[in-house]
Design a protein around this motif. Structure first.
Motif, PDB file in Angstrom:
ATOM      1  N   ALA A 191      32.079  16.400 -17.802  1.00  0.00           N
ATOM      2  CA  ALA A 191      31.439  17.716 -17.923  1.00  0.00           C
ATOM      3  C   ALA A 191      29.940  17.605 -18.134  1.00  0.00           C
ATOM      4  N   ALA A 192      29.464  16.489 -18.671  1.00  0.00           N
ATOM      5  CA  ALA A 192      28.031  16.297 -18.908  1.00  0.00           C
ATOM      6  C   ALA A 192      27.317  15.722 -17.691  1.00  0.00           C
ATOM      7  N   GLY A 193      28.058  15.468 -16.621  1.00  0.00           N
ATOM      8  CA  GLY A 193      27.450  14.935 -15.412  1.00  0.00           C
ATOM      9  C   GLY A 193      27.365  13.437 -15.364  1.00  0.00           C
ATOM     10  N   ARG A 194      27.973  12.752 -16.359  1.00  0.00           N
ATOM     11  CA  ARG A 194      27.956  11.287 -16.355  1.00  0.00           C
ATOM     12  C   ARG A 194      29.119  10.755 -15.525  1.00  0.00           C
ATOM     13  N   LYS A 195      28.872   9.661 -14.819  1.00  0.00           N
ATOM     14  CA  LYS A 195      29.913   9.068 -13.994  1.00  0.00           C
ATOM     15  C   LYS A 195      31.051   8.541 -14.851  1.00  0.00           C
ATOM     16  N   ILE A 196      32.263   8.714 -14.357  1.00  0.00           N
ATOM     17  CA  ILE A 196      33.428   8.069 -14.960  1.00  0.00           C
ATOM     18  C   ILE A 196      34.109   7.238 -13.884  1.00  0.00           C
ATOM     19  N   ALA A 197      34.856   6.267 -14.310  1.00  0.00           N
ATOM     20  CA  ALA A 197      35.462   5.335 -13.362  1.00  0.00           C
ATOM     21  C   ALA A 197      36.539   6.020 -12.532  1.00  0.00           C
ATOM     22  N   VAL A 198      36.540   5.715 -11.226  1.00  0.00           N
ATOM     23  CA  VAL A 198      37.582   6.205 -10.312  1.00  0.00           C
ATOM     24  C   VAL A 198      37.843   5.095  -9.298  1.00  0.00           C
ATOM     25  N   GLU A 199      39.118   4.876  -8.991  1.00  0.00           N
ATOM     26  CA  GLU A 199      39.453   3.829  -8.018  1.00  0.00           C
ATOM     27  C   GLU A 199      40.465   4.345  -7.018  1.00  0.00           C
ATOM     28  N   LYS A 200      40.428   3.770  -5.829  1.00  0.00           N
ATOM     29  CA  LYS A 200      41.396   4.116  -4.800  1.00  0.00           C
ATOM     30  C   LYS A 200      42.667   3.315  -5.062  1.00  0.00           C
ATOM     31  N   THR A 201      43.801   4.039  -5.099  1.00  0.00           N
ATOM     32  CA  THR A 201      45.059   3.376  -5.450  1.00  0.00           C
ATOM     33  C   THR A 201      45.935   3.075  -4.243  1.00  0.00           C
ATOM     34  N   ASP A 202      45.748   3.805  -3.166  1.00  0.00           N
ATOM     35  CA  ASP A 202      46.413   3.489  -1.901  1.00  0.00           C
ATOM     36  C   ASP A 202      45.618   4.156  -0.783  1.00  0.00           C
ATOM     37  N   LYS A 203      46.183   4.246   0.413  1.00  0.00           N
ATOM     38  CA  LYS A 203      45.405   4.682   1.573  1.00  0.00           C
ATOM     39  C   LYS A 203      44.901   6.112   1.469  1.00  0.00           C
ATOM     40  N   HIS A 204      45.528   6.952   0.636  1.00  0.00           N
ATOM     41  CA  HIS A 204      45.130   8.349   0.603  1.00  0.00           C
ATOM     42  C   HIS A 204      45.036   8.909  -0.818  1.00  0.00           C
ATOM     43  N   ALA A 205      44.975   8.024  -1.831  1.00  0.00           N
ATOM     44  CA  ALA A 205      44.986   8.508  -3.219  1.00  0.00           C
ATOM     45  C   ALA A 205      43.938   7.785  -4.060  1.00  0.00           C
ATOM     46  N   TRP A 206      43.435   8.529  -5.056  1.00  0.00           N
ATOM     47  CA  TRP A 206      42.463   8.002  -6.009  1.00  0.00           C
ATOM     48  C   TRP A 206      42.926   8.362  -7.424  1.00  0.00           C
ATOM     49  N   THR A 213      35.027  16.277 -12.512  1.00  0.00           N
ATOM     50  CA  THR A 213      34.562  16.747 -11.206  1.00  0.00           C
ATOM     51  C   THR A 213      34.495  15.569 -10.246  1.00  0.00           C
ATOM     52  N   LEU A 214      35.123  15.715  -9.097  1.00  0.00           N
ATOM     53  CA  LEU A 214      34.977  14.736  -8.017  1.00  0.00           C
ATOM     54  C   LEU A 214      33.959  15.264  -7.026  1.00  0.00           C
ATOM     55  N   ARG A 215      33.118  14.388  -6.535  1.00  0.00           N
ATOM     56  CA  ARG A 215      32.181  14.758  -5.487  1.00  0.00           C
ATOM     57  C   ARG A 215      32.294  13.727  -4.367  1.00  0.00           C
ATOM     58  N   ASN A 252      38.391   9.587   6.700  1.00  0.00           N
ATOM     59  CA  ASN A 252      37.116  10.248   6.938  1.00  0.00           C
ATOM     60  C   ASN A 252      36.326  10.524   5.662  1.00  0.00           C
ATOM     61  N   ILE A 253      36.875  10.155   4.514  1.00  0.00           N
ATOM     62  CA  ILE A 253      36.108  10.270   3.267  1.00  0.00           C
ATOM     63  C   ILE A 253      35.136   9.088   3.182  1.00  0.00           C
ATOM     64  N   VAL A 254      33.861   9.402   3.148  1.00  0.00           N
ATOM     65  CA  VAL A 254      32.833   8.366   3.238  1.00  0.00           C
ATOM     66  C   VAL A 254      32.460   7.836   1.859  1.00  0.00           C
ATOM     67  N   THR A 255      32.178   8.746   0.922  1.00  0.00           N
ATOM     68  CA  THR A 255      31.846   8.347  -0.445  1.00  0.00           C
ATOM     69  C   THR A 255      32.629   9.233  -1.396  1.00  0.00           C
ATOM     70  N   LEU A 256      32.901   8.724  -2.600  1.00  0.00           N
ATOM     71  CA  LEU A 256      33.611   9.513  -3.612  1.00  0.00           C
ATOM     72  C   LEU A 256      33.196   9.023  -4.994  1.00  0.00           C
ATOM     73  N   GLN A 257      32.814   9.976  -5.862  1.00  0.00           N
ATOM     74  CA  GLN A 257      32.452   9.662  -7.234  1.00  0.00           C
ATOM     75  C   GLN A 257      33.086  10.685  -8.168  1.00  0.00           C
ATOM     76  N   ALA A 258      33.252  10.294  -9.435  1.00  0.00           N
ATOM     77  CA  ALA A 258      33.807  11.192 -10.454  1.00  0.00           C
ATOM     78  C   ALA A 258      32.819  11.330 -11.608  1.00  0.00           C
ATOM     79  N   PHE A 259      32.795  12.553 -12.196  1.00  0.00           N
ATOM     80  CA  PHE A 259      31.852  12.848 -13.271  1.00  0.00           C
ATOM     81  C   PHE A 259      32.566  13.628 -14.375  1.00  0.00           C
ATOM     82  N   LEU A 282      35.282  19.080  -6.403  1.00  0.00           N
ATOM     83  CA  LEU A 282      36.377  19.820  -7.044  1.00  0.00           C
ATOM     84  C   LEU A 282      36.342  19.531  -8.535  1.00  0.00           C
ATOM     85  N   THR A 283      36.606  20.564  -9.310  1.00  0.00           N
ATOM     86  CA  THR A 283      36.593  20.434 -10.764  1.00  0.00           C
ATOM     87  C   THR A 283      37.961  20.780 -11.322  1.00  0.00           C
TER      88      THR A 283
END
Length: 599
Positions: free
Chosen positions: A61-76, A86-88, A52-59, A22-23
């Motif tokens: 606009a240039a495709g570089r990773k940015i930091a993302v953390e899980k804040t509770d059982k269903h939120a990042w 963009t989250l993938r 059921n979310i197995v992996t999650l990363q954030a990027f 999602l962007t």
């Protein structure tokens, strides 16, 4: 407002993995928060889809990773960032039900609430989702079925982009992927499609089209008798046919269903089987929800809070009344006859009266406790709770018959449903959303009908007394009597326990004050012998049929690994259903009865 853009692709069918991205064009610069719902509307249980979310990363606009953390059982949440994000992420889908997501080499299915993360602060932003075809020659014939509107350039039932005006709409349109049978019919100017997935042979799609058309047109005419305007321009019935399954979940312009493949109509066999009647009743139930709960809503659901439980005491009205009208619309549309309808009604009456929980919990309390009791039933459920579906449908019956009698047939429960529709449902998605408050219900019934319904509200909705159905049916020329299965001249005795399916005779539930309970038996006990004869999961009824009610028998049973020996005094036969019969076929009650059953 910029659109939230999603992409979903069945990435690995063998591993049951969807890949979703999602962007967000204009995220919160201080850190964007994302959330996945913990429940799905229509199924009142916390299901924790985020597990059921197995992996999650954030990027960026240039495709570089940015930091993302899980804040509770269903939120990042992402780190502070200026510019599009963009989250993938990967979602595991192996839930063959109507509630979540499933993917294998034959079928793909998902509800948006289990795969699409919500962007906090942008719930009203338009959404675009690109549904992509899985790679591989084996998926060459796969198609897409959904009620989501296609974006420009996407063909109906094709892979491509689909649109939703906001997040709530996005997750209210389930999606079926794969090869499927497709039917279509017009109901009062609205297109209705039928999608059947799974391995089904000799499917009589034409019969299904004809029967569902009659049911849908009857329901449309109930709510809009003058204009006969459907609440949607297009509706989709989506069914997965399996060896053994049953269930449905309502959505604003579609329904997701699961059924036994043997229940679907077969070409060349015009008889109305019990399985097909059950399937049509399920379709009728979910279609009625298009008005009742998807647009006419309790205030607690307008809007939904998908991060936690949403409590209401009105599920008896939204689920119970829908359960009343589902079969009633089958007989009104002519899909089943009156005798078949009476058999269905008699089964419901027997089911309600068999459980002692009805004497302890009101349907209003059952509605409120759905999250922790009805959707989490244990072996003691029949002794502790009442179904707001089943008893709610009998309360609807009691209201309907009482209104018709008091007003000499000039008013009915139909008038209540129409007023609810006009006041709360018709304009719900046009920016005039408001649900009905619990304090408004009784006054609305009185306004719609002019009938005195205080006793049914007091005893039926907020009390635990049994409904006076026999007296209510009498003015319609209908009698009500218990149907007791017989063995010769005497009724077959009962232990007052329910047995699990299987080779062993395992008690699944023991009814309160029953022979089994008085003998000290409990759920989970394995019966091995009655009077020295072996008991199995299939011969218990045969053994009991040799005795008369009141007979004493010796029972050997295992509890865990300990053998127990006890004496039981057998109960009178259980009443599993009631028989409704027309006693006055030509008298003054006939017009009242026909108006009720014919609408």
């Amino acid at each position: 407002m910029n659109a939230i853009r999603y992409t979903i692709v069945p990435k690995n069918a063998a591993a049951h993995l969807f890949e979703v991205s999602l962007t967000v064009a204009a995220p919160d610069r201080s850190g964007q928060r994302f959330m996945l719902p913990v429940w799905i509307p229509g199924s009142y249980m916390i299901r924790e889809f985020a597990r059921n979310i197995v992996t999650l990363q954030a990027f960026n606009a240039a495709g570089r990773k940015i930091a993302v953390e899980k804040t509770d059982k269903h939120a990042w949440a992402t780190a502070p960032h200026d510019g599009p994000i963009t989250l993938r992420y990967e979602v595991y889908g192996w839930d063959m039900s109507v509630r979540a997501a499933h993917l294998d080499e034959d079928i793909g299915f998902f509800n948006g609430s289990s795969v699409f993360l919500a962007v906090e602060g942008q719930a009203d932003a338009p959404c675009v989702v690109d549904i992509q075809k899985p790679a591989g020659a084996q998926f060459a014939k796969w198609r897409v079925a959904t009620a989501l509107p296609e974006a420009r350039g996407t063909k109906r039932y094709g892979f491509g982009k689909y649109e939703a005006p906001n997040y709530d709409a996005l997750i209210d349109h389930p999606v079926t992927l794969g090869e499927f049978a497709l039917g279509s019919f017009d109901a009062h100017g609205a297109q209705h499609d039928i999608v059947i997935s799974g391995r089904v042979s000799a499917l009589d799609m034409r019969r299904l089209e004809v029967d569902l058309k009659r049911v849908c047109e009857a329901q449309i005419a109930l709510f809009e008798p003058r204009t006969k305007k459907a609440p949607v321009a297009r509706y989709v019935f989506m069914t997965v046919a399996v060896a053994d399954g049953y269930g449905g979940l309502e959505h604003r312009a579609s329904t997701a269903l699961i059924c036994n493949r043997a229940d679907l109509p077969v070409t060349g066999r015009p008889d109305m089987t019990e399985g097909y009647r059950t399937y049509l009743g399920l379709c009728s139930h979910e279609y009625f929800h298009t008005w009742n709960v998807k647009r006419i809503k309790p205030a607690a659901f307008a809007p939904y809070d998908l991060s936690q439980e949403n409590y209401t005491s009105l599920l008896w009205l939204f689920e119970g009344f829908t359960s009343y009208y589902d079969d009633l619309m089958l007989v009104r549309s002519g899909v089943i006859n009156v005798t078949e309808y009476f058999a269905l009604l008699g089964k419901t009456i027997g089911g309600v009266l068999r459980g002692s929980g009805r004497l302890k919990q009101t349907v209003a309390e059952s509605s409120f406790d759905a999250w922790v009791k009805y959707y989490r039933q244990d072996e003691n459920a029949a002794n502790a709770i009442v179904s707001y579906y089943q008893k709610g449908s009998l309360i609807a019956l009691a209201f309907d018959l009482s209104i018709r009698t008091q007003t000499a047939g000039k008013k009915s429960l139909d008038d209540v449903m129409r007023l609810l529709w006009q006041r709360y449902g018709r304009d719900f998605y046009d920016g005039k959303a408001r649900g009905i408050e619990e304090s408004e219900v009784e006054a609305l019934f009185a306004e719609a009908t002019g009938a005195d319904l205080k006793k049914i509200f007091r005893d039926g909705v907020h009390g635990t007394r049994d409904l006076p159905l026999e007296a209510l049916l009498e003015p319609f020329g209908i009698t009500l009597a218990a149907d007791i299965a017989t063995n010769g001249t005497s009724g077959k005795p009962s232990l007052g326990a329910r047995v699990r399916n299987g080779a062993d005779c395992v008690l699944a539930a023991v009814h309160e004050n029953s022979a089994a309970q008085k003998a000290g038996l409990s759920a989970g006990d394995v019966l091995v012998a009655i009077d020295g004869l072996r008991v199995t999961g299939s011969n218990l009824d045969t053994l009991l049929s040799r005795y008369l009610p009141g007979a004493k028998v010796e029972i050997h049973a295992f509890r865990r690994d300990e053998l127990r020996v006890t004496q039981a005094k057998l109960d009178a036969p259980e009443v599993s259903r009631y028989v409704l019969s027309i006693a006055d076929k030509r008298g003054a009650s006939k017009p009242h009865r026909e108006r009720w059953l014919n609408g």
